[in-house]
Design a protein around this motif. Structure first.
Motif, short mmCIF file in Angstrom:
data_model
loop_
_atom_site.label_atom_id
_atom_site.label_comp_id
_atom_site.label_asym_id
_atom_site.label_seq_id
_atom_site.Cartn_x
_atom_site.Cartn_y
_atom_site.Cartn_z
N ILE A 102 0.89 -1.17 0.00
CA ILE A 102 0.00 0.00 0.00
C ILE A 102 0.92 1.22 0.00
N MET A 103 1.03 1.82 -1.17
CA MET A 103 2.03 2.89 -1.38
C MET A 103 1.42 4.22 -0.94
N SER A 107 -7.19 3.45 -5.42
CA SER A 107 -8.29 2.67 -4.83
C SER A 107 -9.63 3.10 -5.40
N SER A 158 -7.42 -0.11 4.09
CA SER A 158 -8.03 0.78 3.08
C SER A 158 -8.58 0.02 1.87
C1 IPE Z 1 -4.69 3.77 0.04
O1 IPE Z 1 -4.28 5.04 0.42
C2 IPE Z 1 -4.81 3.67 -1.44
C3 IPE Z 1 -3.54 3.65 -2.18
C4 IPE Z 1 -2.34 3.67 -1.64
C5 IPE Z 1 -3.67 3.56 -3.59
P1 IPE Z 1 -5.32 6.17 0.79
O2 IPE Z 1 -4.53 7.38 1.16
O3 IPE Z 1 -6.32 6.33 -0.28
O4 IPE Z 1 -6.03 5.54 2.06
P2 IPE Z 1 -6.73 6.23 3.31
O5 IPE Z 1 -7.65 7.30 2.78
O6 IPE Z 1 -5.63 6.81 4.16
O7 IPE Z 1 -7.43 5.12 4.00
#
Ligand code: IPE
Ligand code: IPE
Ligand code: MG
Length: 245
Positions: A24-25, A71, A202
């Protein structure tokens, strides 16, 4: 009599490198904001970190690397940011395709692509086709991906097959259900890494991470590199995976 499942085929990877790592980048925006720059600059720097991790996964001979790039909830962002992210993705797809082939990496885009226009879908399809026969690292990039969406699209496919009388309800089990997910018949995720300090999933892979080890770091994604990746792998190696046993 109790039906005890055989443990013979359980690959516990004790003391070994993970086969499948999912990342999760997170933290591109904060990285840029800290430097007084636009969030988009953070995403551009994030792309450099993506290249580093793919290279490292190749060197470490991982089997699968799954990266969360966008996402299903990220549509809540500004139009400017969304457009920049899509542009950056297409740029990376075009400019890196030759490197993927050079390193025998197969590319697969997972997520609901129906939300994108035909040109976008065509570029994705082309890139996947070019790398289809590569037999080294499988690189999954999750775009407009949601773990809940993945499970529902799997259920719909199964339902269709049942309706067409190609599948019997009794045949549904955990193993076969996995095959209907966007990650298909691939190995389960051994290790999830999340950068950016948040300790949540997430809506990333939900089914697939049922028994994954979870590694969280405060490092913001653009600052991620091979040393932190190695730390995460070392963390994985040190875990005692019991799988409930
Ligand atoms: C998760 O990060 C999605 C990606 C890394 C693509 P987000 O920044 O969207 O997640 P939340 O809002 O902190 O949960
Ligand atoms: C992750 O970084 C990249 C995407 C979700 C596309 P963010 O853009 O979520 O960065 P932060 O979390 O706001 O710092
Ligand atoms: Mg974020």
């Amino acid at each position: 009599m109790l039906n005890i499942p055989s443990l013979k085929n359980k690959k516990c990877l004790i003391g070994k490198n993970p086969h499948h790592v999912a990342v999760i980048m997170d933290g591109n925006g904060r990285w840029a904001e800290k430097k007084g720059k636009m969030r988009v600059v953070g995403h551009q720097e994030g792309l450099k970190a993506v290249k580093k991790v793919v290279k490292f996964a190749f060197i470490k001979k991982l089997k699968i690397l799954t990266l969360y790039a966008f996402s299903s909830e990220n549509w809540k962002r500004s139009e400017l940011e969304i457009k920049a992210l899509i542009k950056l993705f297409l740029f990376a797809l075009n400019s890196e395709i030759h490197n993927l082939t050079k390193y025998n990496i197969r590319l697969k885009i997972i997520g609901n692509l129906k939300h994108f226009n035909k040109d976008f879908q065509h570029c994705v399809q082309k890139a996947e086709e070019i790398t289809l026969k590569n037999s080294g690292l499988l690189l999954n990039i999750a775009i407009n991906y949601g773990g809940r969406w993945d499970i529902i699209q799997g259920i719909k496919k199964i339902f269709n097959r049942i309706q067409q009388k190609k599948l019997k309800l009794e045949k549904i089990n955990e193993n076969m259900f996995s095959q209907y997910l966007s990650t298909g018949n691939s190995l389960p995720v051994d290790l999830v890494i999340r950068t950016g300090g948040e300790k949540r999933i997430s809506n990333f892979l939900l089914w697939q991470i049922a028994y994954s080890e979870l590694y969280f770091t405060d490092v913001l994604w653009p600052d991620f590199n091979q040393y932190i990746f190695q730390d995460a792998i070392n963390f994985f190696i040190s875990r005692n995976r019991r799988f409930g046993g």
